[in-house]
Every structure is written in structure tokens, then in C-alpha cells.
Design a protein around this motif. Structure first.
Motif, PDB file in Angstrom:
ATOM      1  N   ARG A  23     -60.539  98.765  41.705  1.00 27.77           N
ATOM      2  CA  ARG A  23     -60.029 100.091  41.343  1.00 27.77           C
ATOM      3  C   ARG A  23     -58.870  99.980  40.351  1.00 27.77           C
ATOM      4  NH1 ARG A  23     -58.156 104.969  45.450  1.00 27.77           N
ATOM      5  NH2 ARG A  23     -57.325 106.349  43.846  1.00 27.77           N
ATOM      6  N   THR A 136     -40.845  88.922  43.717  1.00 28.16           N
ATOM      7  CA  THR A 136     -40.551  89.493  45.040  1.00 28.16           C
ATOM      8  C   THR A 136     -39.336  88.785  45.649  1.00 28.16           C
ATOM      9  OG1 THR A 136     -42.199  87.947  45.874  1.00 28.16           O
ATOM     10  CG2 THR A 136     -42.892  90.223  45.615  1.00 28.16           C
ATOM     11  N   ARG A 137     -38.814  89.395  46.740  1.00 26.29           N
ATOM     12  CA  ARG A 137     -37.681  88.804  47.446  1.00 26.29           C
ATOM     13  C   ARG A 137     -38.079  87.481  48.067  1.00 26.29           C
ATOM     14  NH1 ARG A 137     -35.389  91.170  52.302  1.00 26.29           N
ATOM     15  NH2 ARG A 137     -37.483  91.885  52.802  1.00 26.29           N
ATOM     16  N   HIS A 140     -39.303  87.801  51.679  1.00 25.21           N
ATOM     17  CA  HIS A 140     -40.624  88.403  51.914  1.00 25.21           C
ATOM     18  C   HIS A 140     -41.402  88.349  50.603  1.00 25.21           C
ATOM     19  CE1 HIS A 140     -43.184  91.991  53.580  1.00 25.21           C
ATOM     20  NE2 HIS A 140     -43.886  90.922  53.312  1.00 25.21           N
ATOM     21  N   MET A 143     -47.251  89.139  48.741  1.00 26.09           N
ATOM     22  CA  MET A 143     -47.690  90.520  48.519  1.00 26.09           C
ATOM     23  C   MET A 143     -49.120  90.745  48.956  1.00 26.09           C
ATOM     24  SD  MET A 143     -46.349  92.115  45.004  1.00 26.09           S
ATOM     25  CE  MET A 143     -46.610  93.743  45.757  1.00 26.09           C
ATOM     26  N   GLN A 147     -52.288  94.932  45.653  1.00 28.87           N
ATOM     27  CA  GLN A 147     -51.048  95.299  44.973  1.00 28.87           C
ATOM     28  C   GLN A 147     -50.669  94.250  43.922  1.00 28.87           C
ATOM     29  OE1 GLN A 147     -48.481  95.916  48.403  1.00 28.87           O
ATOM     30  NE2 GLN A 147     -48.834  98.119  48.344  1.00 28.87           N
ATOM     31  N   SER A 150     -52.810  94.835  40.921  1.00 30.16           N
ATOM     32  CA  SER A 150     -52.443  96.032  40.169  1.00 30.16           C
ATOM     33  C   SER A 150     -51.144  95.829  39.398  1.00 30.16           C
ATOM     34  CB  SER A 150     -52.375  97.256  41.086  1.00 30.16           C
ATOM     35  OG  SER A 150     -51.329  97.140  42.015  1.00 30.16           O
ATOM     36  N   ILE A 151     -50.177  95.137  39.971  1.00 35.35           N
ATOM     37  CA  ILE A 151     -48.900  94.917  39.277  1.00 35.35           C
ATOM     38  C   ILE A 151     -49.085  94.003  38.063  1.00 35.35           C
ATOM     39  CG2 ILE A 151     -46.643  93.785  39.492  1.00 35.35           C
ATOM     40  CD1 ILE A 151     -46.404  94.983  42.260  1.00 35.35           C
TER      41      ILE A 151
ATOM     42  N   ALA B  20     -48.942  99.824  53.498  1.00 36.68           N
ATOM     43  CA  ALA B  20     -48.916  99.121  52.214  1.00 36.68           C
ATOM     44  C   ALA B  20     -47.665  99.495  51.426  1.00 36.68           C
ATOM     45  CB  ALA B  20     -50.168  99.471  51.398  1.00 36.68           C
ATOM     46  N   ALA B  21     -47.272 100.762  51.490  1.00 39.78           N
ATOM     47  CA  ALA B  21     -46.047 101.197  50.813  1.00 39.78           C
ATOM     48  C   ALA B  21     -44.847 100.476  51.417  1.00 39.78           C
ATOM     49  CB  ALA B  21     -45.887 102.711  50.936  1.00 39.78           C
ATOM     50  N   ARG B  23     -44.788  97.636  52.966  1.00 40.15           N
ATOM     51  CA  ARG B  23     -44.806  96.214  52.619  1.00 40.15           C
ATOM     52  C   ARG B  23     -44.278  95.987  51.202  1.00 40.15           C
ATOM     53  NH1 ARG B  23     -49.924  92.000  53.085  1.00 40.15           N
ATOM     54  NH2 ARG B  23     -48.915  90.242  52.040  1.00 40.15           N
ATOM     55  N   ALA B  24     -44.712  96.819  50.260  1.00 41.34           N
ATOM     56  CA  ALA B  24     -44.238  96.682  48.877  1.00 41.34           C
ATOM     57  C   ALA B  24     -42.728  96.900  48.809  1.00 41.34           C
ATOM     58  CB  ALA B  24     -44.958  97.680  47.970  1.00 41.34           C
ATOM     59  N   SER B  26     -40.576  96.260  51.132  1.00 43.97           N
ATOM     60  CA  SER B  26     -39.940  95.046  51.646  1.00 43.97           C
ATOM     61  C   SER B  26     -40.015  93.907  50.621  1.00 43.97           C
ATOM     62  CB  SER B  26     -40.608  94.645  52.966  1.00 43.97           C
ATOM     63  OG  SER B  26     -40.133  93.391  53.385  1.00 43.97           O
ATOM     64  N   ASN B  27     -41.162  93.776  49.938  1.00 36.99           N
ATOM     65  CA  ASN B  27     -41.308  92.741  48.898  1.00 36.99           C
ATOM     66  C   ASN B  27     -40.222  92.855  47.833  1.00 36.99           C
ATOM     67  OD1 ASN B  27     -44.910  92.934  48.981  1.00 36.99           O
ATOM     68  ND2 ASN B  27     -43.657  91.268  49.737  1.00 36.99           N
ATOM     69  N   PHE B  28     -39.878  94.100  47.489  1.00 41.54           N
ATOM     70  CA  PHE B  28     -38.961  94.292  46.363  1.00 41.54           C
ATOM     71  C   PHE B  28     -37.554  94.710  46.803  1.00 41.54           C
ATOM     72  CE2 PHE B  28     -43.090  95.071  44.005  1.00 41.54           C
ATOM     73  CZ  PHE B  28     -43.069  93.829  43.382  1.00 41.54           C
ATOM     74  N   ASN B 144     -54.702 104.163  43.763  1.00 38.12           N
ATOM     75  CA  ASN B 144     -54.486 103.970  45.189  1.00 38.12           C
ATOM     76  C   ASN B 144     -53.000 104.154  45.490  1.00 38.12           C
ATOM     77  OD1 ASN B 144     -53.358 101.659  47.076  1.00 38.12           O
ATOM     78  ND2 ASN B 144     -55.349 102.255  47.896  1.00 38.12           N
ATOM     79  N   GLY B 146     -50.883 102.935  47.830  1.00 31.17           N
ATOM     80  CA  GLY B 146     -50.079 101.722  48.025  1.00 31.17           C
ATOM     81  C   GLY B 146     -49.822 101.001  46.708  1.00 31.17           C
ATOM     82  N   GLN B 147     -50.814 101.014  45.832  1.00 31.04           N
ATOM     83  CA  GLN B 147     -50.658 100.367  44.524  1.00 31.04           C
ATOM     84  C   GLN B 147     -49.679 101.138  43.642  1.00 31.04           C
ATOM     85  OE1 GLN B 147     -54.808 100.077  43.375  1.00 31.04           O
ATOM     86  NE2 GLN B 147     -54.924  97.960  44.063  1.00 31.04           N
ATOM     87  N   SER B 150     -46.216 100.300  44.779  1.00 23.70           N
ATOM     88  CA  SER B 150     -45.791  98.942  44.429  1.00 23.70           C
ATOM     89  C   SER B 150     -45.502  98.816  42.931  1.00 23.70           C
ATOM     90  CB  SER B 150     -46.823  97.907  44.896  1.00 23.70           C
ATOM     91  OG  SER B 150     -48.033  98.065  44.198  1.00 23.70           O
ATOM     92  N   ILE B 151     -46.290  99.475  42.092  1.00 21.56           N
ATOM     93  CA  ILE B 151     -46.055  99.397  40.646  1.00 21.56           C
ATOM     94  C   ILE B 151     -44.741 100.078  40.255  1.00 21.56           C
ATOM     95  CG2 ILE B 151     -46.893 100.240  38.397  1.00 21.56           C
ATOM     96  CD1 ILE B 151     -49.701  99.559  39.300  1.00 21.56           C
ATOM     97  N   TYR B 154     -41.948  97.836  41.392  1.00 21.21           N
ATOM     98  CA  TYR B 154     -41.887  96.664  40.512  1.00 21.21           C
ATOM     99  C   TYR B 154     -41.180  97.012  39.209  1.00 21.21           C
ATOM    100  CZ  TYR B 154     -43.260  93.457  36.852  1.00 21.21           C
ATOM    101  OH  TYR B 154     -43.221  92.611  35.780  1.00 21.21           O
ATOM    102  N   ILE B 157     -37.440  96.947  39.625  1.00 19.16           N
ATOM    103  CA  ILE B 157     -36.731  95.670  39.784  1.00 19.16           C
ATOM    104  C   ILE B 157     -37.027  94.707  38.632  1.00 19.16           C
ATOM    105  CG2 ILE B 157     -36.717  95.835  42.309  1.00 19.16           C
ATOM    106  CD1 ILE B 157     -38.848  93.193  40.858  1.00 19.16           C
TER     107      ILE B 157
END
Lengths: 239, 239
Positions: A23, A136-137, A140, A143, A147, A150-151, B20-21, B23-24, B26-28, B144, B146-147, B150-151, B154, B157
């Protein structure tokens, strides 16, 4: 540019992630999805998912990384590192994507993503020229697969120039229109008793400045005038 | 910066997307997730999902957009547009994120995401100062959830400076090391019959240039030397 990228998912396990990658590819105009060593059920489910579309239907299935990247002049892996020593040059996505884009302008390149749980194996990595890391941090780093895809694709189609682009601004109302509204507002404030002598002059100046800071459009000033006219009417015709 | 952003999901329906949101985020390194008017089952499932972690546990639940953005000095909506006329200034993500980041350096701001199916309603949008659009293809604009989250995170940051950063390069081998390998290679090529007089001088020059283009490290040259030495030995000691 987009037609030259092969997005390669190595050993994906979750059909939702394969679908999510497809997608995102469609969202950003990429066409070539290749899946290596997919858990068979996952691939079948992803293919038959609602809305999977043309891209999933033409996705290639490969038995090895070598076969999936055979036509690519540049092979780039993705990693969240941390847990192992890397033998490859590692670039932050912002930088790596720029280099990858330069290559894609000239010919085919492959971008590899590992499985949800383990990422790319050392064996997978040995097919890569260098690696990309999404920033990413450290605490954590890992990913979601969809995602990550897509990034990375977003970074490839991202336009640096757009960062500074000014949006088409709505023309602010002319000073005359503002003045007409101001007169109505002052009248309403006098009728309501908000503006009283002798403080009223400095208060008026303050209000005048505030109104100008709004940078309202003609349309908005018209709206304000209408509201104020009605409020004035009500104050003058109570009960 | 990150601690000032409120990520607001309006009417999300799928627990996987809420997770998913989170998680993203937390990643960033973003902390404040707020959910408005979530389908109750979805929110409960997302909270109890494996690995949802601290962020989901502290996610705020709100009954209205107004309540969810009450402490924000700037409210930005996201849209894939196309299907309706927008009344707001619309900025490409690259540009909008830069403005949002400037605000986040000073105080709280909210970033709104609509439901999977319908996006933000006109009523939701009326709480926004302006809108952001992820630059997807017109023919397939809707991403999507969650995507999308995350974008956008991203892009917040992302470091423009990293775009040009050179990776720490491995020092190439010294010319003397290269020469020792070259001697071995030429010897092997003579023994094998690949290099023959009288063409050998121009062939040697071509090979010499090719070897230098490799920019091999000391370690790699050592590896090549080892391989070549063994091959030479085998050619000199057949059978």
C-alpha cells in the motif's frame, strides 16, 4: 526514479505487513515488490487481501536474495542495529536515501527489509553494498515493517524544496474594510458599557492593534461585521 | 521538542492502528497519545496488546476534539484531500513539519489524525489552524493510519544536516599494500597464461587502474592477498 526501485521483503511472516508495504508503495508511486522466502500462507493471504490491488498481484516471489537483487546495480539493506556488529558502511536514512536516489536516476537498485522478528541476517546483509538506518531511539530501535517501508519510500520522494515553500496566502482584507468592522465593534463596546471615558482612548488603540494582528481576509471581516451588526441590533432592541 | 507534541487520533476504529501509532511514537521519542471518541473495543484491545507498553497505558481518552487539544497553542490537522474543498491553508508535510517544529520548541501543539475510513470531519477540521498533507500520489492518496503517524513523526525528528553527512569512511589501504597484492595478481595471471606478451603492458595498466578504483581497505587487501597466494600455490603445484 520510482520505476527503478525494487523493494525486497526478506522472509516476511505477517500478511498484514506485506500488504502494508504494498500500500505504501502504491501511495508513493513505486511498482516493483519482491518477496524472498515468504511464509507461504502469509504471501497467499496478502495477495488475496481486499484492496491489495495490482501491485500485490504482480509482486515477484524469489527463493533467494541473490535472485531477487540480480538486476540491481546497487543493493541497500535496512537495519535497526544495536544487537550486532555491522561489517557495512551504515548511513542515516536522510543521507542514504539521497545516495540511493542518485543511483535510481540512472538504473535499478534494490532496498532490502528483513523479517519482523530478526531483521536481515548476516547472510542477507552480505549481498548489500551498504546499509540504511531509520533514526529511531536507541532504547526502542525496532520499527514495524510496514512503517519502515513507508518511511524509507517517503524519504525517497520527499522534496527538500517543499520544506521552504510558502503556501498560497489568502489576501488580507483592505484597511477600509477593517475600519468598517472596527467602527461596529467600538459602537457595540460603547453600547455594552465596555468602553468608558476616560480610559477609552488607550483601550481603543489596543483593540485596533489586536484587530490588525488577526490579518483577516475580506471574507472573514464580512463575517465579523455580520455578527457584530446582529449583536448591536439585539442590544439596541432588547426583550 | 518531542515532549510538547500531542498526537491525537480522532475516532480510530482498528486497535492495530492505535497500537501502531503508539509504537511509532515510542520509536521516535514522542510521549503524549490522545484518543478521541475511540471505538471502545478498539481502545481496550490496543491497551492490552502485547508490547503496547507504557505509552498506551498513559494514553488519554477524550470525549471531544476541543478537550483533547485544549492545552495546545497550535492545532494541525492531517488530510489526504481530493474529495472535498478545504477551508484551511494546506501545507506539504516537508514544509508544515518545519513550522510545527518551530512551535514545538516553544510550547505544546497538537497533531490530529482522522479515522481510517473518513479522515477528519469538517467539524474536527474547524479546530485546526492549518493542515498537513503527506505527498502521496493523487491516484492513491489515502494512507494507512499507522504509516501516516510514523511518517509525520519521522519528518519531525528528521535532521536535514544528516542528509549531507559523510559516513566514517574506512581508510583505504596504502599504495605499498596495493602494490604487493598487484604483484601477486600479475604473477598469477602470468602463470595462468592470461597475461601474454606483447599485449601485456596495456593490460597491466588497465588492471592497475581497476584495482585502485576498488578503494579497498588494508583488511580487504590482506584478504585478496591470501586468496591469490593460495591460487598461485595451486597453479604451481597441480594434481
Amino acid at each position: 526514479m520510482q520505476e527503478n526501485l525494487r523493494v525486497v521483503l526478506v522472509s516476511p511472516r505477517n500478511p498484514l505487513n506485506i500488504g502494508a508495504a504494498a500500500r505504501a508503495m502504491s501511495n508513493f508511486g513505486f511498482e516493483h515488490l519482491r518477496v524472498v522466502n515468504a511464509y507461504e500462507v502469509a504471501f497467499r493471504e496478502a495477495r488475496s487481501a481486499v484492496g491489495a490491488g495490482a501491485l500485490m498481484a504482480t509482486a515477484g516471489e524469489f527463493g533467494s536474495v541473490a535472485a531477487a537483487v540480480a538486476d540491481a546495480g546497487l543493493v541497500v539493506g535496512t537495519t535497526s542495529i544495536g544487537h550486532r556488529q555491522l561489517q557495512h558502511p551504515l548511513r542515516r536514512l536522510e543521507h542514504g536515501a539521497r545516495l540511493l536516489k542518485e543511483h535510481l536516476a540512472r538504473g535499478p537498485a534494490a532496498l532490502l527489509f528483513g523479517s519482523e522478528k530478526f531483521g536481515l541476517s548476516n547472510d542477507d546483509l552480505s549481498h548489500c553494498h551498504w546499509l540504511i538506518r531509520i533514526p529511531t531511539r536507541e532504547a526502542h530501535g525496532s520499527m514495524n515493517l510496514g512503517q519502515s517501508v513507508s518511511i524509507c519510500l517517503y524519504e525517497l520522494i520527499r522534496e527538500s524544496a517543499a520544506e521552504l515553500r510558502r503556501p498560497k496566502a489568502v489576501a488580507p482584507a483592505a484597511a477600509g474594510e477593517i475600519n468598517r468592522f472596527e467602527d461596529l465593534l467600538f459602537e457595540a463596546l460603547e453600547v455594552s458599557g465596555y468602553l468608558k471615558e476616560p480610559t477609552s482612548e488607550s483601550a481603543r488603540r489596543k483593540i485596533r492593534r489586536m484587530i490588525r494582528r488577526l490579518r483577516a481576509s475580506s471574507h472573514e471581516v464580512e463575517l465579523w461585521q455580520g455578527m457584530m451588526r446582529q449583536i448591536l441590533w439585539k442590544m439596541n432592541n432588547p426583550g
